[in-house]
Enzyme design. Structure first.
Site, PDB file in Angstrom:
ATOM      1  N   ASN A   1       0.821  -1.221   0.000  1.00  0.00           N
ATOM      2  CA  ASN A   1       0.000   0.000   0.000  1.00  0.00           C
ATOM      3  C   ASN A   1       0.852   1.267   0.000  1.00  0.00           C
ATOM      4  O   ASN A   1       0.560   2.223  -0.719  1.00  0.00           O
ATOM      5  CB  ASN A   1      -0.950   0.004   1.205  1.00  0.00           C
TER       6      ASN A   1
ATOM      7  N   HIS B   1     -17.786  35.699 -30.310  1.00  0.00           N
ATOM      8  CA  HIS B   1     -18.994  34.995 -30.803  1.00  0.00           C
ATOM      9  C   HIS B   1     -18.775  34.452 -32.214  1.00  0.00           C
ATOM     10  O   HIS B   1     -19.729  34.294 -32.973  1.00  0.00           O
ATOM     11  CB  HIS B   1     -20.220  35.917 -30.799  1.00  0.00           C
TER      12      HIS B   1
ATOM     13  N   SER C   1      -8.775  12.293 -48.430  1.00  0.00           N
ATOM     14  CA  SER C   1      -9.999  11.512 -48.354  1.00  0.00           C
ATOM     15  C   SER C   1      -9.842  10.300 -49.252  1.00  0.00           C
ATOM     16  O   SER C   1      -9.193  10.373 -50.301  1.00  0.00           O
ATOM     17  CB  SER C   1     -11.168  12.375 -48.820  1.00  0.00           C
TER      18      SER C   1
ATOM     19  N   GLU D   1      -7.936  17.893 -35.449  1.00  0.00           N
ATOM     20  CA  GLU D   1      -9.212  17.255 -35.092  1.00  0.00           C
ATOM     21  C   GLU D   1      -9.003  16.177 -34.024  1.00  0.00           C
ATOM     22  O   GLU D   1      -9.781  16.054 -33.076  1.00  0.00           O
ATOM     23  CB  GLU D   1      -9.858  16.629 -36.326  1.00  0.00           C
TER      24      GLU D   1
ATOM     25  N   TYR E   1      -6.662   2.147   2.234  1.00  0.00           N
ATOM     26  CA  TYR E   1      -6.454   1.535   0.933  1.00  0.00           C
ATOM     27  C   TYR E   1      -7.608   0.587   0.603  1.00  0.00           C
ATOM     28  O   TYR E   1      -8.085  -0.166   1.451  1.00  0.00           O
ATOM     29  CB  TYR E   1      -5.127   0.749   0.887  1.00  0.00           C
TER      30      TYR E   1
HETATM   31  N1  ARG Z   1      -1.336  -3.590  -7.409  1.00  0.00           N
HETATM   32  C1  ARG Z   1      -1.826  -2.903  -6.269  1.00  0.00           C
HETATM   33  C2  ARG Z   1      -2.275  -1.481  -6.657  1.00  0.00           C
HETATM   34  O1  ARG Z   1      -1.980  -1.099  -7.738  1.00  0.00           O
HETATM   35  C3  ARG Z   1      -0.762  -2.777  -5.237  1.00  0.00           C
HETATM   36  C4  ARG Z   1      -1.270  -2.679  -3.850  1.00  0.00           C
HETATM   37  C5  ARG Z   1      -1.940  -3.938  -3.461  1.00  0.00           C
HETATM   38  N2  ARG Z   1      -2.256  -3.925  -2.073  1.00  0.00           N
HETATM   39  C6  ARG Z   1      -3.090  -4.811  -1.558  1.00  0.00           C
HETATM   40  N3  ARG Z   1      -3.322  -4.687  -0.306  1.00  0.00           N
HETATM   41  N4  ARG Z   1      -3.629  -5.756  -2.273  1.00  0.00           N
HETATM   42  O2  ARG Z   1      -2.931  -0.793  -5.943  1.00  0.00           O
END
Ligand code: ARG
Length: 456
Positions: free
Chosen positions: A109, A155, A276, A289, A316
């Site tokens: 994490n 405009h 084209s 474009e 997380y």
């Molecule tokens: N591949 C995961 C991500 O991109 C990494 C972290 C994963 N952590 C976990 N607790 N599963 O976020």
């Protein structure tokens, strides 16, 4: 069995592995994952959490892995989910138990948050350089054509004559703010989050300041939960890219209009247009474009990130893995725009006579007439009304504004004098707008010189 498989008695199915892997896209973070792991291992060794000799071995082997990846001699395995576990498991495959020490006081994490920050720091520096080149190409085109006059539009109606260079420099200003926004975003990215662990920090005596110094971050994050939970810095970057893309999309729209037969102000190099398959005469401004079209993609990436984060409880959640494809796509798209635009602008030829002709309509100087009245102490609202009545008189009598006699002009503008009949020249109209930021010849030359010096 997966690296986290201790408490499991069943493997994930092939479909689940396929569903949850990120290695197919996060492998592009390899360099930063290795950089982070080396700093982490060095700190672990220095703090006595792992033997110094182990730290050294780990760093050496990480360098080997880097080498192998760059030579295309490293097999990324889908079963190992992501870049972090692919590299860690290669390390363990080589060093056994010694390699297995690297993940002390670390979680994926905080590791992934670190990797993205390291990656974005580099990407932003690159983007800013590329935006500077983009600005230079606009300034160069302005400097080549400092006196070309065109109608300015509001405009999408003819408004007042302006210098073509002034129009281009408007985009130089916008791009400058885009670069500044990115530089500002980099300040918030440049924070060390490693050491936050999975959520709560670590019981091990890690030295975060040491890692911060090794990785050249400006400071250490203050809250481990914030550090692993939030991706606001990436959302901010995507917002900045969305604004940048919006600017380039507007420039594209201008170019598309200018290339049309109705405007016919510029011609882009053949290398930046396509034909084209059916109509032999066509030359289409596809690059412009596509830039307009790709802007929508970047907006989409930003929306996906915002939506992904809005309902996440701290900290997380695996949803966050979805950040990477949005980030990569927005960056790749922005860089593609930045690669193709400067040479396209360099290839652009001006059709100055057509621009000048369009700007020569005397109606574009109606404001100059009103301002001339202000100089004679007529209140502006009265002046505006009188000139409006004069425009109506001309329209009713099928005349251009410069086709009336002084007597005719005085019907609606009693204060008019002979000087008023000379106000309908686009070039002298431009020449009188020397106020700071105005479209006067000298003022625009000053601005061109300013940008040439600034972007040197
Ligand atoms: N591949 C995961 C991500 O991109 C990494 C972290 C994963 N952590 C976990 N607790 N599963 O976020």
């Amino acid at each position: 069995m997966a690296m986290w498989g201790g408490r499991f008695s069943e493997n994930t199915s092939k479909d689940v592995a396929d569903y949850s892997e990120s290695i197919s896209f996060d492998k592009r973070l390899y360099k930063y994952d290795i950089q982070g792991s080396k700093a982490h291992a060095t700190m672990l060794g220095g703090a006595g959490i792992i033997p110094e000799a182990t730290a050294k071995m780990i760093c050496e082997e990480l360098d080997n892995i880097l080498d192998r990846i760059e030579k295309g001699d490293f097999e990324f395995k889908m079963e190992l989910e992501d870049i972090h576990m692919n590299i860690e498991s290669a390390l363990i495959a080589k060093l056994g138990d010694e390699g297995a020490r690297v993940h002390s006081a670390r979680s994926r994490n905080d590791q992934v948050a670190l990797d993205i920050r390291l990656y974005l720091r580099d990407e932003i520096a690159l983007l800013i350089d590329m935006i500077r080149e983009f600005q230079k190409s606009l300034v160069a085109k302005a400097a080549e054509n400092p006196e070309a006059i065109m109608p300015g539009f509001t405009h999408l109606q003819h408004a007042q004559p302006v210098l073509f260079a002034h129009h281009l420099l408007a985009y130089v200003e916008m791009l400058d703010r885009d670069a500044e926004r990115l530089a500002d975003c980099a300040k918030r990215i440049n924070v060390l989050v490693l050491g936050s662990g999975a959520i709560a920090g670590s019981t091990l005596p890690i030295q975060r300041e040491k890692v911060c110094e090794l990785l050249n971050f400006s400071r250490v994050s203050r809250n481990s939960m914030d550090a692993v939970a939030d991706r606001d810095f990436a959302i901010e970057l995507l917002s900045d890219l969305a604004i940048f893309a919006m600017h380039t999309s507007r420039l594209s729209e201008d170019l598309i209009l200018w290339c049309s037969q109705e405007f016919d102000f510029v011609e882009l190099g053949d290398a930046f247009c396509t034909g084209s398959s059916l109509m032999p005469q066509k030359k289409n401004p596809d690059v412009a474009e596509l830039t307009r079209g790709k802007t929508a993609r970047i907006y989409g990436d930003l929306m996906a990130m915002l939506t992904m984060c809005k309902g996440l409880p701290l900290t997380y959640n695996r949803d966050l893995q979805e950040d990477k494809e949005q980030i990569f796509d927005a960056l790749d798209t922005a860089k593609k725009i930045l690669r193709v635009y400067p040479p396209m602008l360099a290839s652009m030829e001006l059709k100055k006579e057509n621009m000048a002709k369009a700007a020569s309509d005397p109606a574009l100087m109606a404001t100059d007439v009103a301002e001339e009245l202000v100089k004679l102490c007529v209140p502006f609202r009265t002046a505006h009304h009188r000139v409006g009545a004069f425009v109506k008189y001309c329209k009713d009598n099928n005349k251009q504004l410069n086709e009336c006699t002084l007597e005719e002009m005085q019907i609606t503008i009693p204060e008019a004098n002979a000087n008023f009949l000379t106000l309908f020249d686009a070039k002298s109209s431009v020449g009188k707008r020397e106020v700071t930021g105005g479209t006067g010849f000298n003022e625009v030359k000053k601005q061109i010189a300013f940008w040439q010096k600034t972007l040197e």
